[in-house]
Scaffold this active site. Structure first.
Site, PDB file in Angstrom:
ATOM      1  CG  MET A   1      -1.780   1.178   1.392  1.00 55.76           C
ATOM      2  SD  MET A   1      -2.911   0.906   2.754  1.00 55.76           S
ATOM      3  CE  MET A   1      -3.521   2.571   2.988  1.00 55.76           C
TER       4      MET A   1
ATOM      5  CG  HIS B   1      -9.386  -3.202   2.510  1.00 57.23           C
ATOM      6  ND1 HIS B   1      -9.133  -4.186   3.442  1.00 57.23           N
ATOM      7  CD2 HIS B   1      -8.275  -2.427   2.482  1.00 57.23           C
ATOM      8  CE1 HIS B   1      -7.905  -4.013   3.915  1.00 57.23           C
ATOM      9  NE2 HIS B   1      -7.378  -2.957   3.370  1.00 57.23           N
TER      10      HIS B   1
ATOM     11  CE1 TYR C   1      29.400 -14.840 -47.275  1.00 51.65           C
ATOM     12  CE2 TYR C   1      29.290 -14.402 -44.937  1.00 51.65           C
ATOM     13  CZ  TYR C   1      28.657 -14.573 -46.158  1.00 51.65           C
ATOM     14  OH  TYR C   1      27.313 -14.482 -46.222  1.00 51.65           O
TER      15      TYR C   1
ATOM     16  CG  HIS D   1      28.379 -17.903 -40.024  1.00 54.61           C
ATOM     17  ND1 HIS D   1      28.712 -17.655 -41.326  1.00 54.61           N
ATOM     18  CD2 HIS D   1      27.073 -17.566 -39.909  1.00 54.61           C
ATOM     19  CE1 HIS D   1      27.650 -17.191 -41.978  1.00 54.61           C
ATOM     20  NE2 HIS D   1      26.657 -17.120 -41.130  1.00 54.61           N
TER      21      HIS D   1
ATOM     22  CG  ASN E   1      25.746 -18.588 -44.958  1.00 59.15           C
ATOM     23  OD1 ASN E   1      26.161 -18.931 -46.066  1.00 59.15           O
ATOM     24  ND2 ASN E   1      25.610 -17.344 -44.613  1.00 59.15           N
TER      25      ASN E   1
HETATM   26  C1  LIG Z   1      22.081 -12.711 -37.374  1.00 55.40           C
HETATM   27  C2  LIG Z   1      22.454 -14.100 -37.766  1.00 55.40           C
HETATM   28  C3  LIG Z   1      22.302 -14.519 -39.089  1.00 55.40           C
HETATM   29  C4  LIG Z   1      22.667 -15.796 -39.453  1.00 55.40           C
HETATM   30  N1  LIG Z   1      22.421 -16.214 -40.737  1.00 55.40           N
HETATM   31  C5  LIG Z   1      22.608 -17.517 -41.047  1.00 55.40           C
HETATM   32  C6  LIG Z   1      22.201 -18.042 -42.288  1.00 55.40           C
HETATM   33  O1  LIG Z   1      21.612 -17.343 -43.125  1.00 55.40           O
HETATM   34  N2  LIG Z   1      22.418 -19.357 -42.539  1.00 55.40           N
HETATM   35  C7  LIG Z   1      23.047 -20.173 -41.651  1.00 55.40           C
HETATM   36  O2  LIG Z   1      23.264 -21.345 -41.952  1.00 55.40           O
HETATM   37  N3  LIG Z   1      23.432 -19.707 -40.452  1.00 55.40           N
HETATM   38  C8  LIG Z   1      23.198 -18.416 -40.126  1.00 55.40           C
HETATM   39  N4  LIG Z   1      23.525 -17.968 -38.885  1.00 55.40           N
HETATM   40  C9  LIG Z   1      24.215 -18.886 -37.954  1.00 55.40           C
HETATM   41  C10 LIG Z   1      23.315 -19.938 -37.304  1.00 55.40           C
HETATM   42  O3  LIG Z   1      22.054 -19.401 -36.972  1.00 55.40           O
HETATM   43  C11 LIG Z   1      24.017 -20.458 -36.053  1.00 55.40           C
HETATM   44  O4  LIG Z   1      25.272 -20.977 -36.454  1.00 55.40           O
HETATM   45  C12 LIG Z   1      23.243 -21.568 -35.365  1.00 55.40           C
HETATM   46  O5  LIG Z   1      21.967 -21.120 -34.969  1.00 55.40           O
HETATM   47  C13 LIG Z   1      23.983 -22.081 -34.147  1.00 55.40           C
HETATM   48  O6  LIG Z   1      23.279 -23.183 -33.646  1.00 55.40           O
HETATM   49  P1  LIG Z   1      23.494 -23.743 -32.161  1.00 55.40           P
HETATM   50  O7  LIG Z   1      22.554 -24.895 -31.988  1.00 55.40           O
HETATM   51  O8  LIG Z   1      24.925 -23.973 -31.923  1.00 55.40           O
HETATM   52  O9  LIG Z   1      23.078 -22.565 -31.168  1.00 55.40           O
HETATM   53  P2  LIG Z   1      21.962 -21.433 -31.164  1.00 55.40           P
HETATM   54  O10 LIG Z   1      21.238 -21.381 -32.446  1.00 55.40           O
HETATM   55  O11 LIG Z   1      22.624 -20.216 -30.654  1.00 55.40           O
HETATM   56  O12 LIG Z   1      20.922 -21.962 -30.071  1.00 55.40           O
HETATM   57  C14 LIG Z   1      21.204 -21.996 -28.701  1.00 55.40           C
HETATM   58  C15 LIG Z   1      19.872 -22.016 -27.950  1.00 55.40           C
HETATM   59  O13 LIG Z   1      20.130 -22.259 -26.574  1.00 55.40           O
HETATM   60  C16 LIG Z   1      19.383 -21.358 -25.774  1.00 55.40           C
HETATM   61  N5  LIG Z   1      20.157 -21.180 -24.556  1.00 55.40           N
HETATM   62  C17 LIG Z   1      21.382 -20.602 -24.422  1.00 55.40           C
HETATM   63  N6  LIG Z   1      21.785 -20.642 -23.153  1.00 55.40           N
HETATM   64  C18 LIG Z   1      20.810 -21.261 -22.453  1.00 55.40           C
HETATM   65  C19 LIG Z   1      20.666 -21.603 -21.065  1.00 55.40           C
HETATM   66  N7  LIG Z   1      21.627 -21.322 -20.181  1.00 55.40           N
HETATM   67  N8  LIG Z   1      19.525 -22.221 -20.670  1.00 55.40           N
HETATM   68  C20 LIG Z   1      18.529 -22.509 -21.587  1.00 55.40           C
HETATM   69  N9  LIG Z   1      18.641 -22.211 -22.914  1.00 55.40           N
HETATM   70  C21 LIG Z   1      19.769 -21.612 -23.329  1.00 55.40           C
HETATM   71  C22 LIG Z   1      19.277 -20.116 -26.629  1.00 55.40           C
HETATM   72  O14 LIG Z   1      18.187 -19.320 -26.231  1.00 55.40           O
HETATM   73  C23 LIG Z   1      19.114 -20.700 -28.025  1.00 55.40           C
HETATM   74  O15 LIG Z   1      17.763 -20.980 -28.316  1.00 55.40           O
HETATM   75  C24 LIG Z   1      23.199 -16.679 -38.490  1.00 55.40           C
HETATM   76  C25 LIG Z   1      23.331 -16.278 -37.171  1.00 55.40           C
HETATM   77  C26 LIG Z   1      22.954 -15.001 -36.792  1.00 55.40           C
HETATM   78  C27 LIG Z   1      23.086 -14.604 -35.349  1.00 55.40           C
END
Ligand SMILES: Cc1cc2nc3c(=O)[nH]c(=O)nc-3n(C[C@H](O)[C@H](O)[C@H](O)COP(=O)(O)OP(=O)(O)OC[C@H]3O[C@@H](n4cnc5c(N)ncnc54)[C@H](O)[C@@H]3O)c2cc1C
Ligand SMILES: *[C@@H]1O[C@H](CO)[C@@H](O)[C@H](O)[C@H]1NC(C)=O
Ligand SMILES: *[C@@H]1O[C@H](CO)[C@@H](O)[C@H](O)[C@H]1NC(C)=O
Ligand SMILES: *[C@@H]1O[C@H](CO)[C@@H](O)[C@H](O)[C@H]1NC(C)=O
Ligand SMILES: *[C@@H]1O[C@H](CO)[C@@H](O)[C@H](O)[C@H]1NC(C)=O
Ligand SMILES: *[C@@H]1O[C@H](CO)[C@@H](O)[C@H](O)[C@H]1NC(C)=O
Ligand SMILES: *[C@@H]1O[C@H](CO)[C@@H](O)[C@H](O)[C@H]1NC(C)=O
Length: 768
Positions: free
Chosen positions: A80, A180, A627, A707, A745
């Site tokens: 409050m 109240h 790249y 990446h 990528n």
């Molecule tokens: C802006 C951008 C553009 C990109 N463009 C492309 C593209 O066009 N093509 C391509 O192939 N790749 C692209 N990439 C790269 C690609 O997305 C990544 O390489 C890929 O997603 C990595 O996969 P990962 O499973 O290692 O982790 P991530 O995709 O990073 O997933 C990790 C997950 O774990 C969760 N997490 C993290 N810590 C915790 C925690 N402590 N507790 C619970 N959950 C948690 C996060 O929230 C996330 O959902 C891009 C990346 C970015 C950022």
């Protein structure tokens, strides 16, 4: 009859056994409220806020009371004194209300600051009265000693007050009233009580909504209170993180009948997963920003960018799908080199083809993402193809010829289905979530694994309602799989006493994380975070008279070209079914160190940054990003700072000068042919800057391709079954175990890797 005491002395929270609120949709206005109906008098108190991080300082609320309620009030802050208090009652068929304030336990009086607007669904009928309101200047307010606020990013315990005795002068909003007749509290997870800015604005301006209740299982609908406990159920497999690594793994583990919990720190993304963040022009559909490929460029320009991980200094997606929910969608099936021993893989990994075939069967990828079978906005591809043809590149369908990566170009290929982003979410997640042996727990962060020496017994989360301490246990033969990404996984390892001593000492010094570390004798010194790699990339900006820069993507969120928006809504076809890239190419180079490095290029309309002193036509701009991919030798290091924020300690670009020399040569080779393409002008760098000077001066932060791989490399941090070296039952399946840059990528390579990793984990003896 002056002041009489109101609201009494509210007892203090911690000890209160508060009931918990959740999400509901008010059928009168379609608004999704987060609130509670207290059972004693049947009064409902609800709130909904603009996105977390918004600076708007307001919320929408409602009080719905049976007519027997003479007046009712609520303190969203929970007490409050020094708090925003909202009081309302019915009078002559209308609602009378006020915002009030008090600094001691006396009748609260008018509060200056809040601006109350009654919303149209407010009403008085035969059985109920209902006040639906917008409260501006209401989240944070000044007090005598500073400010006070509603804990919008946290769990809160709002207080309610109720009276069956009418106020003294019902027509006067500032009427006095007696204390109240009843009051109480309820627990509410304010951190979940937020909607997109676009949605909020519609409701706040009196619009009715297509509110939806988030799927059950999310914290907002789980009946939890600050003092309640849900049982800690043991699982065969705990998967941490729903990026591409975690989703492929979860799907295959659940397919094999294992009892699995997938824990994700973020919320929903695509529409079918419960996501509802959409621009106005998509209202009334199930399409969201994340579904719509043409909104990719707006990931970087949106002021409400709730999807980025706020505790990682580079771009990383913290929502269902991880990076694949927000990335450009480029989809390159891996060539054999992506899994070769010469790039750090154990020989047990080189036969990736069966796993890549499993991946391709789930998501082949497409270079015609529009559902009508046509390609749109292709001018930048045509111009770039002309440039490459003059350097003897050949045109192929890239994913049909995965091992051809020298002097080739082809259309950009995306992991989309039906004109919408798909990736691992609309494929692997979709099948996994349908299985009864999967529990999906979003909006929950894993802090560390719980260790008994080399045996992992569970994970510690930030949801203390579980087991009273946040710990999710494993069954006797259970396993934990970390898929939290190249930055997220190392941080969990450091916080679990695994990694270089300097990193674990930073954890030890933290008042919250330090006490959760295992004893120093159990620390495992592994090179977590060393040897990371990312593609160094350089943007070249051009103009060409044929190019339609598509307004540099600036209007696609607020005011897309009407015909394109209409076409996309109709059947997910047209320009907006593509992410921005249009054409890709590769070329192999031999460096002065005799090592081969591959150059990749991506062409697209528009540009992120232009530096020239000459006039140019902004309607005709396009970018070629160049790249270095496979063969890049530069390495960096990632880690955490004293606040446990993850960041690159050493940037991984151009630490080897040969990488820089090769990229420079690649750019010079491209630029040399510009005169062969009529009308093509390079404007960044322009003709007053040499390519060398441009590359020398390039901001390293802009060289980041997002990446990242290698922070938990196979053979160094994990063994060939992806098990963390020195543990019995802790695994890593995400980009971090990949020892060197894939060719393209990386998302499809990561998913092929995950298919192979989970097969090895399932085959490994000793598990559940
Ligand atoms: C802006 C951008 C553009 C990109 N463009 C492309 C593209 O066009 N093509 C391509 O192939 N790749 C692209 N990439 C790269 C690609 O997305 C990544 O390489 C890929 O997603 C990595 O996969 P990962 O499973 O290692 O982790 P991530 O995709 O990073 O997933 C990790 C997950 O774990 C969760 N997490 C993290 N810590 C915790 C925690 N402590 N507790 C619970 N959950 C948690 C996060 O929230 C996330 O959902 C891009 C990346 C970015 C950022
Ligand atoms: C009056 O409004 C309340 C709240 O919207 C609703 O539940 C109730 O059915 C209405 N009663 C009548 C008689 O229309
Ligand atoms: C949105 O999805 C729901 C559930 O799948 C479906 O019932 C509804 O028809 C969809 N709405 C539109 C406009 O497509
Ligand atoms: C490659 O060649 C085919 C067949 O001639 C053509 O249809 C296509 O447009 C070309 N692709 C590119 C990217 O120029
Ligand atoms: C780092 O990479 C180099 C070269 O690729 C390799 O020799 C070394 O063993 C790696 N170290 C770690 C810790 O990964
Ligand atoms: C700029 O480009 C657009 C699109 O090609 C064209 O319509 C316009 O005339 C150009 N403007 C100038 C000043 O050349
Ligand atoms: C450089 O480019 C500008 C604008 O495109 C042009 O006006 C100028 O003549 C060019 N200078 C040289 C030396 O080519």
């Amino acid at each position: 009859m002056l002041r009489r005491l109101a609201l009494g002395v509210l007892p203090f929270l911690g000890s209160v056994l508060a009931q918990a609120g959740g999400a509901y949709v008010d059928p009168d206005n379609g608004i999704t409220f987060y609130g509670y109906t207290e059972p004693a008098h049947g009064v409902t108190y609800g709130f909904v806020f603009p996105p977390l991080g918004s600076t708007s300082n307001e919320f929408i609320g409602e009080i719905v009371a049976p007519i027997a309620g003479a007046w009712a009030g609520v303190s969203p802050g929970g007490s409050m004194i020094n708090n925003l208090l909202l009081v309302a009652w019915p009078n002559a068929g209308k609602i009378v209300r006020s915002a009030r304030y008090t600094t001691s336990y006396v009748l609260p009086t008018a509060m200056s600051g809040p601006i109350l607007t009654d919303l149209p669904s407010s009403k008085v009928n035969a059985t109920h009265w209902k006040w639906v309101y917008r409260c501006q200047n209401c989240v944070t307010w000044a007090t005598d000693s500073g400010t006070n606020s509603i804990p919008v990013g946290d769990f809160g315990v709002p207080a309610w007050a109720y009276s069956s005795a009418p106020v003294d002068t019902p027509s006067n909003p500032q009427s006095t009233f007696v204390e109240h007749t009843d009051f109480g509290f309820f627990g509410l997870d304010y951190s979940a009580a937020h909607v997109s800015d676009a949605q909020y604005q519609i409701w706040a301006s009196g619009g009715s909504g297509t509110g939806t209740v988030p799927p059950t299982g999310t914290p907002t609908t789980t009946p939890t209170g600050p003092t309640s406990t849900v049982p800690a159920i043991p699982y065969d497999y705990i998967v941490v993180g729903s990026g591409p690594g975690g989703l492929v793994t979860t799907d295959r583990l659940t397919e094999a009948g294992k009892k699995v919990i997938l824990i994700e720190r973020g919320g929903p993304s695509l529409g079918f997963t419960g996501g509802n963040y959409q621009p106005d022009w998509e209202k009334g559909t199930n399409l969201t920003k994340f579904d719509t490929p043409g909104l990719f460029e707006t990931m970087f320009s949106d002021s409400n960018s709730f999807w980025w991980c706020k505790d990682i200094t580079v771009f990383a997606g913290c929502l269902l799908g991880g990076g694949t929910a927000i990335n450009g969608g480029l989809w390159w099936l891996p060539p054999d080199l992506d899994f070769s021993t010469s790039y750090g893989w154990p020989s047990s990994w080189v036969n990736h083809n069966p796993y890549t075939a499993k991946l391709k069967a789930r998501l082949p990828g497409t270079d015609i993402p529009s559902t009508d079978g046509k390609r749109y906005l292709m001018q930048s591809a045509d111009v770039t193809a002309q440039l490459l043809k003059s350097s003897n590149y050949v045109n192929i369908t890239i994913n049909d010829n995965t091992n051809y990566k020298d002097h080739v170009y082809g259309y950009s290929t995306f992991g989309f289905l039906g004109g919408k982003r798909a990736g691992p979410i609309a494929t692997y997640y979709k099948s996994a979530i349908a299985r009864k042996n999967l529990v999906y727990k979003p909006n929950t962060m894993v802090l560390n694994v719980v260790r008994d020496g080399s045996q992992i017994t569970g994970v510690k989360t930030n949801d203390n309602v579980i087991g009273g301490n946040g710990i999710i246990p494993l069954t006797a033969k259970g396993r934990v799989i970390l898929s939290a990404g190249s930055f997220g996984t190392p941080r969990i390892l450091f916080r679990s006493g695994i990694g270089p001593t300097d990193m674990i000492n930073l954890v030890k010094a933290d008042s919250v994380a330090g006490p959760l570390l295992p004893p120093q004798a159990q620390w495992l010194n592994l090179p977590v975070g060393y040897n990371v790699s990312d593609n160094p990339s350089i943007n070249l900006v051009f103009t060409h008279p044929s190019v339609d820069a598509y307004d540099n993507w600036a209007n696609v969120w607020t005011a897309p070209r009407p015909a394109d928006a209409k076409q996309y809504i109709k059947d997910q076809s047209g320009v907006l079914a593509h992410a921005s890239p249009r054409l890709n190419f590769w070329r192999a180079y031999s460096g002065s160190d005799q090592k081969t490095r591959w150059l990749q290029g991506t062409a697209r309309p528009g540009a992120a940054s232009i530096t020239t002193k000459y006039a140019y036509n902004a309607s005709q701009i396009m970018t070629i990003t160049v790249y270095l991919s496979t063969g890049v030798t530069s390495r960096g290091r990632i880690g955490i700072d004293a606040a446990l924020k993850a960041y690159p300690i050493v940037n991984p670009w151009f630490t080897d000068p040969v990488d820089k020399a090769v990229l420079l040569q690649g750019i010079n080779d491209l630029v040399a042919n510009i005169p062969k393409v009529s009308g093509l002008t390079m404007i960044t760098p322009d003709n007053t800057t040499t390519v060398k000077a441009y590359v020398d001066a390039y901001d390293p932060a802009s060289m980041n391709s997002n990446h990242w791989v290698g922070s938990c490399s196979i053979n160094h941090v994990v063994d060939q079954n992806t098990k963390v070296i020195g543990t019995n039952n802790l695994f890593v399946v995400d980009a971090s175990i990949i020892p060197s840059m894939p060719m393209g990528n990386p998302q499809a390579s990561i998913m092929s890797m995950a298919e192979q990793a989970v097969a090895k984990i399932l085959a490994l003896a000793g598990g559940a």
